[in-house]
Design an enzyme around this catalytic site. Structure first.
Site, PDB file in Angstrom:
ATOM      1  N   SER A 215       0.958  -1.326  -0.161  1.00  0.00           N
ATOM      2  CA  SER A 215       0.352   0.066  -0.195  1.00  0.00           C
ATOM      3  C   SER A 215       0.709   1.285   0.106  1.00  0.00           C
ATOM      4  O   SER A 215       1.907   1.538   0.585  1.00  0.00           O
ATOM      5  CB  SER A 215      -0.928  -0.041   1.253  1.00  0.00           C
ATOM      6  OG  SER A 215      -0.743   1.244   2.139  1.00  0.00           O
ATOM      7  N   LYS A 216       0.346   2.270  -0.947  1.00  0.00           N
ATOM      8  CA  LYS A 216       1.248   3.401  -0.978  1.00  0.00           C
ATOM      9  C   LYS A 216       1.029   3.932   0.366  1.00  0.00           C
ATOM     10  O   LYS A 216       2.012   4.719   0.634  1.00  0.00           O
ATOM     11  CB  LYS A 216       0.454   4.277  -2.029  1.00  0.00           C
ATOM     12  CG  LYS A 216       1.291   5.324  -2.431  1.00  0.00           C
ATOM     13  CD  LYS A 216       2.162   5.391  -3.271  1.00  0.00           C
ATOM     14  CE  LYS A 216       2.850   6.914  -3.525  1.00  0.00           C
ATOM     15  NZ  LYS A 216       4.441   6.697  -3.557  1.00  0.00           N
ATOM     16  N   ARG A 217      -0.004   4.050   1.160  1.00  0.00           N
ATOM     17  CA  ARG A 217       0.014   4.832   2.324  1.00  0.00           C
ATOM     18  C   ARG A 217       0.696   4.249   3.391  1.00  0.00           C
ATOM     19  O   ARG A 217       1.384   5.069   4.131  1.00  0.00           O
ATOM     20  CB  ARG A 217      -1.561   4.419   2.891  1.00  0.00           C
ATOM     21  CG  ARG A 217      -2.257   5.841   3.225  1.00  0.00           C
ATOM     22  CD  ARG A 217      -3.698   5.521   3.457  1.00  0.00           C
ATOM     23  NE  ARG A 217      -4.446   4.930   2.271  1.00  0.00           N
ATOM     24  CZ  ARG A 217      -5.339   4.361   2.294  1.00  0.00           C
ATOM     25  NH1 ARG A 217      -5.809   3.735   3.242  1.00  0.00           N
ATOM     26  NH2 ARG A 217      -5.976   3.925   1.133  1.00  0.00           N
TER      27      ARG A 217
ATOM     28  N   ASP B 262       7.865   5.259  -7.976  1.00  0.00           N
ATOM     29  CA  ASP B 262       8.807   5.455  -7.325  1.00  0.00           C
ATOM     30  C   ASP B 262       9.925   4.402  -7.519  1.00  0.00           C
ATOM     31  O   ASP B 262      11.390   4.992  -7.437  1.00  0.00           O
ATOM     32  CB  ASP B 262       8.403   5.010  -5.777  1.00  0.00           C
ATOM     33  CG  ASP B 262       7.407   5.617  -5.159  1.00  0.00           C
ATOM     34  OD1 ASP B 262       7.481   7.149  -5.641  1.00  0.00           O
ATOM     35  OD2 ASP B 262       6.611   5.356  -4.537  1.00  0.00           O
TER      36      ASP B 262
END
Ligand code: GLU
Length: 505
Positions: free
Chosen positions: A272-274, A282
């Site tokens: 997850s990016k979070r 990235d």
């Protein structure tokens, strides 16, 4: 109110048949994460493997979640990964438009068709309308489910007069069970009591994602709906919608979650990016090659079979040939940075040297600002020695500035050196290099090897102190000869003399 069926017939007549058609349907809500990329890739491969069409559709009906340049990121990423689309917002196609907000006039008519059939209903209750949270209301209790025609008319009139908000349209989930087939997960049966009467059309007239995807997949002739497993729980409701319209149900291909093997904690969790896990962008920014990422991602949840079952490295054409839906796994896969490093290192090594130099140069120049030092020559030292391009600056920083280093670096058991030996070697080397007529690789190499022979020492005994004095680091890409060649005669001699001073010479 009778519907004008010719309007629907015209749309139906545009649907292409007789070919595999898949779509990547991202919502422009941010960067492309690895799970998205994998879905896009599998969607693409299914179409290409079958000689079919791959479509790009932008799902932007949830206006609250849109992010400024996300559509551009989607175009750029999809293209960069080699997933060229046959139909889409920019290239057009027979079933456009391919952006959902540009199709906004379509959906309500289809929802009204369902209302006519009794399979959807207007709902005036004022409760949450967000696409994700459409069902915190017990459907059996919803009075709008069974409004008397007269009452419905009154409420509609009120809404038109602006005395109450416009109603939403909800799907009327029938009693019983729903069974659907997924190509990866097999047959799945759910009790309809567990399905909510989800909103199809919001009060502003825009569809929810849950409705728009079914209408669009049908009108675009999509044969295989490939999406993340987080949509499995919604699939029965979509299935009921296809049935309600009497439409052919596409092949569902749900892809399991991508987990992340967190190198910092060793914990495996949903990527997850979070949590700060890398997105595709990235990874590229960190110096991973697109092809390496795509190759690695292709194997996250899919495996080739037969005589290529063990194959790890695939070009896009090889993936297209090998990719079969049967090879997709329903177990979650783990994204592992070490494994990605392994793929990336192999891809970097396999690049033609000029291409590697082109990729490496911006990274070299982050550390080596002195243009006199040839970036292509430095790149040649690095090609076999880095896992990712972002490793480069730290490996070549010694070119611009000789680091502070201690004399202990001159001691190396394997090379049979210590401070005294190193002092003697450097004393011998300096005049030889000073006198060298030609500062080429071969000339420097010939001179140093010749000197070692003359002094009856191993080559390493002579090369070690030269490299330490030239670079000031124990580990360098390239050996003494290459480093001296790039530094040039003057700088090499300046550094060797500094080494001599350190050694008390
Ligand atoms: N717009 C949805 C998403 O980005 C697509 C899901 C689907 O493929 O239907 O998650």
């Amino acid at each position: 109110m009778a519907m004008d069926m010719s309007w629907f017939d015209e749309l139906e007549s545009r649907i292409p048949h007789g070919e595999v058609r898949t779509r990547f349907a991202p919502s422009p809500t941010g960067y492309m994460h690895v799970g998205n990329l994998r879905t896009a890739l599998y969607t693409y491969l299914i179409a290409r493997h079958a000689g079919g069409k791959f479509l790009l559709r932008i799902e932007d009906t949830d206006q609250g979640r849109l992010v400024g340049d996300a559509v551009d990121v989607i175009y750029a990423t999809t293209r960069q990964c080699g997933l060229d689309w046959d139909e889409g917002p920019d290239v057009g196609g027979p079933v456009g438009p391919y952006i959902q907000t540009e199709r906004r006039h379509l959906y309500k008519k289809y929802a009204e068709l369902l209302v006519e059939k009794g399979l959807a209903y207007y709902c005036f209750c004022e409760k949450t309308e967000s696409a994700e949270d459409s069902g915190n209301f017990e459907k059996a209790e919803d009075p709008c489910r069974s409004l008397a025609p007269e009452r419905l008319k009154e409420l509609m009139f009120d809404a038109e007069m602006g005395r109450r908000p416009h109603p939403v349209i909800r799907q009327r989930i029938p009693q019983g069970n729903t069974t659907f087939h997924d190509a990866v997960y097999g047959d799945i049966t759910v009790d309809n009591a567990d399905l909510d009467d989800q909103i199809l059309i919001k009060s502003d007239g825009l569809p929810t994602y849950n409705f728009a995807n079914v209408i669009d997949d049908h009108l675009m002739g999509i044969t295989h709906v490939v999406r993340g497993a987080e949509y499995l729980s919604s699939a029965p409701k979509y299935n009921l919608l296809y049935e309600a319209f009497g439409w052919e149900i596409p092949t569902y291909v749900h892809c399991s979650s991508v987990m992340f093997n967190d190198p910092a904690t060793g914990v495996v969790r949903k990527m997850s990016k979070r949590c700060g896990d890398p997105s595709y962008q990235d990874l590229v920014a960190q110096g991973y090659l697109s092809q390496a990422v795509v190759n690695y991602v292709s194997l996250l949840g899919w495996a080739p079979h037969g005589d290529i079952a063990e194959q790890e490295f695939f070009t896009m054409d090889e993936l297209i040939r090998a990719f079969e839906i049967e090879g997709i796994s329903k177990s979650p896969s783990a994204f592992d940075m070490d494994k990605l490093n392994y793929f990336n290192a192999a891809y970097l090594r396999a690049l033609p040297p000029e291409e590697f130099a082109r990729e490496a140069e911006p990274w070299i120049r982050r550390a080596v600002k002195n243009e006199a030092y040839d970036a292509a020559a430095i790149a040649a030292l690095l090609q076999a020695r880095c896992e990712k391009l972002s490793d480069i600056p730290e490996k070549v920083d010694f070119f611009d500035a000789l680091p502070e280093y201690g004399v202990d670096l001159f001691t190396n058991k394997k090379s049979k050196t210590n401070s005294e030996v190193s002092l003697e070697m450097l004393q011998q080397v300096c005049p030889v290099l000073e006198a060298l007529p030609d500062w080429s690789q071969d000339a420097i190499h010939g001179a140093l090897v010749g000197l070692a022979e003359k002094l009856s020492v191993k080559n390493a005994t002579l090369m070690w102190p030269v490299r330490i004095a030239a670079a000031g680091k124990a580990v360098t890409p390239g050996g003494a000869v290459e480093i001296c060649r790039i530094l040039g005669r003057d700088e090499t001699l300046r550094r060797l003399k500094l080494g001599l001073e350190k050694l008390g010479g």
